[in-house]
Structure formats: C-alpha cells, structure tokens
Design an enzyme around this catalytic site. Structure first.
Site, short mmCIF file in Angstrom:
data_model
loop_
_atom_site.label_atom_id
_atom_site.label_comp_id
_atom_site.label_asym_id
_atom_site.label_seq_id
_atom_site.Cartn_x
_atom_site.Cartn_y
_atom_site.Cartn_z
N GLY A 19 0.77 -1.25 0.00
CA GLY A 19 0.00 0.00 0.00
C GLY A 19 0.80 1.29 0.00
O GLY A 19 0.27 2.34 0.37
N MET A 94 -3.44 -6.94 -7.31
CA MET A 94 -2.88 -8.05 -8.06
C MET A 94 -3.93 -9.02 -8.63
O MET A 94 -3.61 -10.16 -8.94
CB MET A 94 -1.85 -8.79 -7.20
CG MET A 94 -0.65 -7.93 -6.88
SD MET A 94 -0.05 -7.02 -8.32
CE MET A 94 1.67 -6.83 -7.95
N ILE A 96 -6.86 -9.58 -11.75
CA ILE A 96 -7.20 -9.04 -13.06
C ILE A 96 -8.72 -8.86 -13.14
O ILE A 96 -9.47 -9.82 -12.92
CB ILE A 96 -6.69 -9.96 -14.19
CG1 ILE A 96 -5.16 -10.02 -14.12
CG2 ILE A 96 -7.14 -9.46 -15.56
CD1 ILE A 96 -4.54 -11.05 -15.02
N LEU A 97 -9.15 -7.64 -13.40
CA LEU A 97 -10.59 -7.36 -13.49
C LEU A 97 -11.12 -7.88 -14.84
O LEU A 97 -10.43 -7.77 -15.86
CB LEU A 97 -10.83 -5.86 -13.36
CG LEU A 97 -10.41 -5.26 -12.00
CD1 LEU A 97 -10.38 -3.73 -12.07
CD2 LEU A 97 -11.37 -5.72 -10.89
N ASN A 111 -4.20 2.10 -13.71
CA ASN A 111 -3.29 1.16 -13.03
C ASN A 111 -1.89 1.72 -13.07
O ASN A 111 -1.52 2.44 -14.01
CB ASN A 111 -3.32 -0.20 -13.74
CG ASN A 111 -2.41 -1.22 -13.06
OD1 ASN A 111 -2.36 -1.29 -11.82
ND2 ASN A 111 -1.67 -1.99 -13.84
N HIS A 113 2.10 0.42 -13.07
CA HIS A 113 2.94 -0.77 -13.25
C HIS A 113 4.40 -0.33 -13.20
O HIS A 113 4.75 0.71 -13.76
CB HIS A 113 2.59 -1.44 -14.59
CG HIS A 113 3.35 -2.71 -14.80
ND1 HIS A 113 3.03 -3.88 -14.15
CD2 HIS A 113 4.44 -2.98 -15.56
CE1 HIS A 113 3.89 -4.82 -14.51
NE2 HIS A 113 4.75 -4.30 -15.37
N ALA A 177 9.61 6.88 -7.77
CA ALA A 177 9.08 7.55 -8.96
C ALA A 177 7.57 7.31 -9.09
O ALA A 177 6.82 8.20 -9.50
CB ALA A 177 9.81 7.06 -10.21
N GLU A 178 7.11 6.11 -8.71
CA GLU A 178 5.68 5.79 -8.78
C GLU A 178 4.87 6.76 -7.93
O GLU A 178 3.82 7.25 -8.34
CB GLU A 178 5.41 4.37 -8.27
CG GLU A 178 5.91 3.27 -9.19
CD GLU A 178 5.54 1.87 -8.69
OE1 GLU A 178 4.44 1.69 -8.16
OE2 GLU A 178 6.36 0.96 -8.85
#
Ligand code: GAR
Length: 193
Positions: A19, A94, A96-97, A111, A113, A177-178
């Site tokens: 998180g 984690m 997949i919708l 999203n 990544h 960086a995210e």
C-alpha cells in the site's frame, strides 16, 4: 464527466498488499488542490498492510477475496455505484478485473505498473529488467483494459539504471518515482476528460 464532491472526483483505490502507492494517493487526496476525493479503499486481501493507511485516514474500506470473481465483482460494482465512484485507481492490486466489470463500471480505471510498458508486463518486473541489462526502467500509469498491463498509456517516468543497481535498489528507485507519477497521471487524465 459528473464530478460529485465539489470539483473533486470520487475515487476508489484498489490494493492487495503493502500500500505505499495508496499512502501517496492519500497524501495527494489530503492536499487542498487535489483533484480526487478517495471515498473507498478496496482490498482483495484482509491482511493487506495498506489497510492500515485506510484506517488511519478514516476512509471506508471494503474487502472481498475474489475467490468467486463474478460474485466479488458484482458486489464491488454495487459498492462503487452506491458511493458514486467515478474513478478507480489500482495501486498494487494483483487481481485481473474482467472485461465485463470494466464495461459495466463505464468510468476510467487506472493502473500503475513498475516498468516502461509495453515492456515487462506481468510479475517479477525488476528481476527481468536487471537480467536483461536494461539502461532504463520506470513506472507507467495506464488505463486498464481487459488485457494484463495493457491499455492507453497516460504517463511514464524514465529511471536510469546504474551499474551497481540490483533488483532491490531498482525497486526502491522505481517505487519512489511511482509515488510522484500517480497523482500527476490522475491530473493529466482528468484534464483530458
Ligand atoms: C508497485 O510497484 C506497483 O507498481 C506494482 O505493485 C507494487 C505495489 O506496491 N503493480 C503491479 O505490478 C501491477 N501489475 P505498493 O502496494 O507499495 O503500492
């Protein structure tokens, strides 16, 4: 697009674990000029560490384990509609919708990544990047489509890989960086809507 609370967009953040991106989104959410209002934090995992940040910030949480994906998604859609959610941000989520969920939700789903997509989709990103002796990596924020780590790219940030970098040090650099990139990408997306 209808934005329900003042000029902020009602947002749900989906997590599965640590998180740290959720933490940075909550920090952004708390800024006066932020464009989002996080109303709901969803986790597929009741012991996700990230749920601590949700508790601290007093944002509503909802846990559904995705063992029965169709049922979990059906209940989720109800929650999202009841809370007038207009944007979903996947942050280390984690699961997949399904295409059906994406279609029925109708609003944007983002999203993040940890690679320069379309390179290195899927798991163990940093390990593969180091093994291939790449010179650069970095996170991507993209619109979620029914294919894994695909969909229109909103923003990327290049991070230089140095000779002494390893999987761990690269993860640390990219994660930093995210945390900066996600709020910027949200703002970019909202301007374009
Ligand atoms: C982040 O590095 C995120 O980019 C990645 O999981 C990590 C979650 O960390 N997501 C994916 O790999 C999605 N395909 P966090 O829980 O500390 O935000």
């Amino acid at each position: 697009m209808e934005q329900s609370s003042g000029n902020k967009i009602n947002t749900a953040v989906f997590i599965s674990g640590r998180g740290s991106n959720l933490k940075s989104l909550i920090k952004y959410n708390n800024k006066k000029n932020s464009k989002i209002l996080i109303k709901l934090i969803i986790s597929n995992n009741s012991s996700a560490k990230g749920l601590i940040y949700a508790k601290k910030s007093k944002i509503k949480t909802y846990v559904t384990n995705f063992k029965n994906k169709n049922l979990s998604e059906k209940n989720l859609l109800k929650k999202l509609i009841n809370n007038k959610i207009n944007l979903i941000c996947l942050a280390g989520f984690m699961k997949i919708l399904t295409a059906d969920f994406i279609k029925k939700f109708k609003k944007p789903i983002l999203n993040i990544h940890p690679s320069l997509l379309p390179k290195y989709k899927g798991l163990n990103t940093h390990k593969r990047v180091i093994k291939n002796k790449e010179k650069f990596s970095g996170p991507t924020v993209h619109i979620v489509s029914s294919k894994l780590d695909s969909g229109k790219i909103i923003l990327q940030k290049k991070v230089k890989i140095l000779k002494y970098d390893n999987e761990k040090s690269l993860e640390k650099k990219v994660l930093k960086a995210e945390h900066k990139l996600y709020p910027k990408a949200i703002e970019k997306l909202l301007i374009s809507l």
